[in-house]
Design a protein around this motif. Structure first.
Motif, short mmCIF file in Angstrom:
data_model
loop_
_atom_site.label_atom_id
_atom_site.label_comp_id
_atom_site.label_asym_id
_atom_site.label_seq_id
_atom_site.Cartn_x
_atom_site.Cartn_y
_atom_site.Cartn_z
N MET A 154 28.59 35.48 29.19
CA MET A 154 27.27 35.71 29.71
C MET A 154 26.55 36.72 28.81
N ALA A 155 25.25 36.58 28.68
CA ALA A 155 24.45 37.45 27.82
C ALA A 155 23.46 38.26 28.65
N LEU A 156 23.18 39.46 28.17
CA LEU A 156 22.20 40.33 28.79
C LEU A 156 21.14 40.66 27.75
N VAL A 157 19.89 40.39 28.07
CA VAL A 157 18.79 40.75 27.18
C VAL A 157 18.39 42.19 27.49
N VAL A 158 18.29 43.00 26.43
CA VAL A 158 17.89 44.39 26.56
C VAL A 158 16.62 44.58 25.74
N LYS A 159 15.58 45.05 26.40
CA LYS A 159 14.32 45.35 25.72
C LYS A 159 14.20 46.86 25.64
N VAL A 160 14.09 47.34 24.41
CA VAL A 160 14.09 48.78 24.16
C VAL A 160 12.71 49.19 23.64
N LYS A 161 12.13 50.20 24.28
CA LYS A 161 10.81 50.69 23.90
C LYS A 161 10.92 52.12 23.39
N TYR A 162 10.37 52.34 22.19
CA TYR A 162 10.35 53.68 21.59
C TYR A 162 9.00 53.88 20.92
N GLN A 163 8.29 54.90 21.30
CA GLN A 163 6.97 55.24 20.77
C GLN A 163 6.03 54.03 20.75
N CYS A 209 23.85 53.71 18.99
CA CYS A 209 23.91 53.41 17.56
C CYS A 209 23.02 52.22 17.23
N LYS A 210 23.06 51.18 18.06
CA LYS A 210 22.21 50.00 17.86
C LYS A 210 20.73 50.37 17.97
N ILE A 211 20.41 51.22 18.92
CA ILE A 211 19.01 51.65 19.10
C ILE A 211 18.55 52.45 17.88
N ARG A 212 19.41 53.34 17.37
CA ARG A 212 19.05 54.10 16.17
C ARG A 212 18.80 53.16 14.99
N GLU A 213 19.62 52.12 14.87
CA GLU A 213 19.43 51.13 13.80
C GLU A 213 18.13 50.36 13.99
N LEU A 214 17.85 49.92 15.21
CA LEU A 214 16.64 49.15 15.49
C LEU A 214 15.37 49.89 15.08
N PHE A 215 15.34 51.19 15.36
CA PHE A 215 14.13 51.97 15.12
C PHE A 215 14.24 52.87 13.88
N LYS A 216 15.33 52.68 13.13
CA LYS A 216 15.55 53.47 11.91
C LYS A 216 15.47 54.97 12.18
N GLY A 254 22.19 43.76 37.56
CA GLY A 254 21.73 42.40 37.31
C GLY A 254 20.31 42.31 36.77
N LEU A 255 19.78 43.43 36.27
CA LEU A 255 18.44 43.41 35.69
C LEU A 255 18.51 42.65 34.36
N ASN A 256 17.78 41.55 34.28
CA ASN A 256 17.79 40.78 33.05
C ASN A 256 16.39 40.26 32.79
N PRO A 257 15.64 40.88 31.92
CA PRO A 257 16.11 41.84 30.92
C PRO A 257 16.25 43.25 31.48
N LEU A 258 17.11 44.01 30.83
CA LEU A 258 17.25 45.43 31.13
C LEU A 258 16.28 46.15 30.20
N ARG A 259 15.28 46.82 30.78
CA ARG A 259 14.24 47.48 29.99
C ARG A 259 14.56 48.97 29.86
N LEU A 260 14.71 49.41 28.61
CA LEU A 260 15.06 50.80 28.34
C LEU A 260 13.90 51.50 27.65
N ASP A 261 13.66 52.73 28.04
CA ASP A 261 12.68 53.59 27.37
C ASP A 261 13.45 54.69 26.67
N VAL A 262 13.16 54.86 25.39
CA VAL A 262 13.88 55.84 24.57
C VAL A 262 12.91 56.91 24.10
N SER A 263 13.36 58.15 24.17
CA SER A 263 12.62 59.26 23.56
C SER A 263 13.65 60.18 22.91
#
Length: 174
Positions: A1-10, A35-42, A76-85
């Motif tokens: 099973m797959a989980l979509v994660v949407k990550v928002k930064y700035q 680590c994945k989030i750091r890579e996504l947003f450099k 069971g949130l799909n997508p799982l929406r994350l806010d990063v600061s």
């Protein structure tokens, strides 16, 4: 099973897909997610980040460790929406509520020291204020030295001297 994660930064939204094992257990842990989030947003590999999401009740929840991450996935949130600061980022309200004068408070002694070091005419101008030496400073050679030194180095701190009392000479006079 797959989980979509949407990550928002700035204001930037990125998407990633995580594989889940049985019983809604992600194949990665919280450190790997960061680590994945750091890579996504450099981001800096050592960046200290805060991650939040909105749960099924509409509450904003901080995801601080593996237990929080697992709890978020099991909802069971799909997508799982994350806010990063980043922990070191001041909020917009903190940035705008601090006047420039407060941010630069205590800088004047440093600027004054830099003026002395960077402007070779600083001490000559100080001596020109001594009445007994007026005749020396009125000579063409010294006048030319002062003109050249001020022309070449005087503009280095011109903007700072305009922002407060005139500091072109050590005693504040021109």
């Amino acid at each position: 099973m797959a989980l979509v994660v949407k990550v928002k930064y700035q204001g930037i939204l990125r998407r990633l897909t995580l594989q889940l094992r049985e019983e809604y257990v992600p194949e990665i842990n919280m450190d790997a997610l960061k680590c994945k989030i750091r890579e996504l947003f450099k981001l800096n590999p050592n960046a200290d980040m805060s991650i939040t999401y909105t749960d099924e009740d509409g509450d904003v929840v901080t995801m601080a460790d593996d237990v929080d991450f697992l709890d978020a996935v099991r909802q069971g949130l799909n997508p799982l929406r994350l806010d990063v600061s980043l922990a070191t980022e001041p909020s917009n309200s903190e940035r705008s509520s601090t006047p420039a004068e407060q941010r630069n408070e205590g800088m004047e002694p440093l600027l004054e020291a830099l003026r002395k070091v960077s402007d070779p005419t600083y001490h000559l101008r100080a001596l020109s204020e001594v009445p007994v030496l007026n005749s020396v400073f009125s000579s063409p050679a010294v006048a030319e030295l002062m003109r050249l030194g001020t022309a070449n180095f005087g503009s280095l701190f011109e903007s700072q001297s305009r922002s407060g009392p005139n500091r072109e000479t050590p005693n504040g006079s021109e």
